[in-house]
Motif scaffolding. Sequence first.
Motif, PDB file in Angstrom:
ATOM      1  N   ASP A   1       0.863  -1.189   0.000  1.00  0.00           N
ATOM      2  CA  ASP A   1       0.000   0.000   0.000  1.00  0.00           C
ATOM      3  C   ASP A   1       0.897   1.235   0.000  1.00  0.00           C
ATOM      4  N   PRO A   2       1.449   1.583  -1.157  1.00  0.00           N
ATOM      5  CA  PRO A   2       2.458   2.650  -1.214  1.00  0.00           C
ATOM      6  C   PRO A   2       1.927   4.016  -0.798  1.00  0.00           C
ATOM      7  N   THR A   3       2.858   4.852  -0.378  1.00  0.00           N
ATOM      8  CA  THR A   3       2.557   6.228  -0.003  1.00  0.00           C
ATOM      9  C   THR A   3       2.535   7.101  -1.255  1.00  0.00           C
ATOM     10  N   LEU A   4       1.532   7.968  -1.361  1.00  0.00           N
ATOM     11  CA  LEU A   4       1.378   8.833  -2.529  1.00  0.00           C
ATOM     12  C   LEU A   4       1.498  10.300  -2.141  1.00  0.00           C
TER      13      LEU A   4
ATOM     14  N   ILE B   1      -7.824   4.956  -3.580  1.00  0.00           N
ATOM     15  CA  ILE B   1      -8.655   4.040  -4.367  1.00  0.00           C
ATOM     16  C   ILE B   1     -10.053   3.930  -3.763  1.00  0.00           C
ATOM     17  N   ALA B   2     -10.134   3.903  -2.430  1.00  0.00           N
ATOM     18  CA  ALA B   2     -11.441   3.831  -1.767  1.00  0.00           C
ATOM     19  C   ALA B   2     -12.281   5.059  -2.099  1.00  0.00           C
ATOM     20  N   LEU B   3     -11.641   6.233  -2.104  1.00  0.00           N
ATOM     21  CA  LEU B   3     -12.364   7.459  -2.432  1.00  0.00           C
ATOM     22  C   LEU B   3     -12.786   7.458  -3.893  1.00  0.00           C
TER      23      LEU B   3
ATOM     24  N   ARG C   1       0.848  13.457   2.618  1.00  0.00           N
ATOM     25  CA  ARG C   1       1.004  12.120   2.069  1.00  0.00           C
ATOM     26  C   ARG C   1      -0.239  11.304   2.407  1.00  0.00           C
ATOM     27  N   MET C   2      -0.537  10.313   1.571  1.00  0.00           N
ATOM     28  CA  MET C   2      -1.687   9.453   1.811  1.00  0.00           C
ATOM     29  C   MET C   2      -1.412   8.064   1.251  1.00  0.00           C
ATOM     30  N   ARG C   3      -2.143   7.073   1.765  1.00  0.00           N
ATOM     31  CA  ARG C   3      -1.991   5.711   1.289  1.00  0.00           C
ATOM     32  C   ARG C   3      -2.779   5.513  -0.010  1.00  0.00           C
TER      33      ARG C   3
ATOM     34  N   SER D   1      -5.254  21.143  -7.259  1.00  0.00           N
ATOM     35  CA  SER D   1      -5.954  22.057  -6.350  1.00  0.00           C
ATOM     36  C   SER D   1      -7.224  21.417  -5.799  1.00  0.00           C
ATOM     37  N   THR D   2      -7.928  20.645  -6.636  1.00  0.00           N
ATOM     38  CA  THR D   2      -9.125  19.951  -6.153  1.00  0.00           C
ATOM     39  C   THR D   2      -8.744  18.885  -5.134  1.00  0.00           C
ATOM     40  N   ALA D   3      -7.658  18.152  -5.402  1.00  0.00           N
ATOM     41  CA  ALA D   3      -7.187  17.146  -4.445  1.00  0.00           C
ATOM     42  C   ALA D   3      -6.837  17.798  -3.110  1.00  0.00           C
ATOM     43  N   GLN D   4      -6.218  18.967  -3.160  1.00  0.00           N
ATOM     44  CA  GLN D   4      -5.865  19.680  -1.932  1.00  0.00           C
ATOM     45  C   GLN D   4      -7.116  20.056  -1.137  1.00  0.00           C
ATOM     46  N   LYS D   5      -8.169  20.472  -1.854  1.00  0.00           N
ATOM     47  CA  LYS D   5      -9.418  20.828  -1.176  1.00  0.00           C
ATOM     48  C   LYS D   5     -10.054  19.602  -0.532  1.00  0.00           C
ATOM     49  N   TRP D   6     -10.000  18.462  -1.217  1.00  0.00           N
ATOM     50  CA  TRP D   6     -10.558  17.233  -0.652  1.00  0.00           C
ATOM     51  C   TRP D   6      -9.770  16.808   0.589  1.00  0.00           C
ATOM     52  N   ILE D   7      -8.462  16.992   0.550  1.00  0.00           N
ATOM     53  CA  ILE D   7      -7.621  16.655   1.705  1.00  0.00           C
ATOM     54  C   ILE D   7      -7.952  17.567   2.881  1.00  0.00           C
ATOM     55  N   GLU D   8      -8.055  18.867   2.606  1.00  0.00           N
ATOM     56  CA  GLU D   8      -8.341  19.833   3.671  1.00  0.00           C
ATOM     57  C   GLU D   8      -9.713  19.605   4.295  1.00  0.00           C
ATOM     58  N   SER D   9     -10.668  19.132   3.485  1.00  0.00           N
ATOM     59  CA  SER D   9     -12.023  18.895   4.002  1.00  0.00           C
ATOM     60  C   SER D   9     -12.133  17.577   4.759  1.00  0.00           C
ATOM     61  N   GLY D  10     -11.095  16.734   4.658  1.00  0.00           N
ATOM     62  CA  GLY D  10     -11.126  15.443   5.327  1.00  0.00           C
ATOM     63  C   GLY D  10     -11.689  14.323   4.476  1.00  0.00           C
ATOM     64  N   ALA D  11     -12.080  14.640   3.237  1.00  0.00           N
ATOM     65  CA  ALA D  11     -12.634  13.611   2.354  1.00  0.00           C
ATOM     66  C   ALA D  11     -11.581  12.570   1.990  1.00  0.00           C
ATOM     67  N   LEU D  12     -10.321  12.993   1.942  1.00  0.00           N
ATOM     68  CA  LEU D  12      -9.214  12.086   1.649  1.00  0.00           C
ATOM     69  C   LEU D  12      -8.271  12.074   2.846  1.00  0.00           C
ATOM     70  N   GLU D  13      -8.172  10.927   3.500  1.00  0.00           N
ATOM     71  CA  GLU D  13      -7.347  10.799   4.703  1.00  0.00           C
ATOM     72  C   GLU D  13      -5.869  10.958   4.353  1.00  0.00           C
ATOM     73  N   SER D  14      -5.159  11.767   5.130  1.00  0.00           N
ATOM     74  CA  SER D  14      -3.748  12.023   4.853  1.00  0.00           C
ATOM     75  C   SER D  14      -3.023  12.397   6.137  1.00  0.00           C
TER      76      SER D  14
END
Length: 251
Positions: A12-15, A58-60, A51-53, A29-42
Amino acid sequence: MVIHSVSSLKDDPTLTTRDAARLLGISVSTAQKWIESGALESWKTPGGHRRMRQSAVIALLEERTAMSADALQSMPQELRAERAPPYPVPHDEGARLRMVGRTGLLDTTADPAFDRITWLAGLITGTPISVISLLTAKRVWFKSALGTDLTETPREQAFCNHVILGEDMMMVEDARADTRFSANPLVTGSPHIRFYAGCPLRGPDGHALGSLCVIDRTPRRLDAAQKEGLRALADIAEDEIRLYMAEHGRR
């Protein structure tokens, strides 16, 4: 706290944020917004980088694309991405169109909140035409328009096709001298566009819905204060879109 074995971490590599954006088919920029909102765990590295797994990404991705065949079938044709459109499109055009539909704004009646924004845009920039638009696959629909009787234009003629490809304002000082627009019917004919400046308008998930733009029939440019004013009004327009969605139960 979840403890991962060494072997599971290898599988499960780090991205990086850019890796995640590429896998999700969205802008950084959209990925950053999803990260900041908590939609993507990091998590943050000691150097402050996100960084995120891969498994979380893939789950998102699976969650975001889990739209049933029935839902797709019931979606209006103009909110489905075309296979070979005669205009430039963002790489996330399908998701962008779904977000346009989710706003619930298409073909709604005039709204003073949006009309005030276009009025102020014209006042700040000194331009005769100002528009708040939403882009479907077939047309550019005007939620608010000042200085023109048009309520929509064909998508292939839209200057804002290029606006939604970027992150910031696009300015065209003289459309006749720009190869992207010199043969455009909106330039060669009515309303005889020469000057254009537009800011992308983004939905809650970061996808570009359309633009706030100002237009003139003579070549010109905006000064620094006018540019900042237009950007500020675009931010207000985005707030109004979110408010409309919240008030009408749209998600």
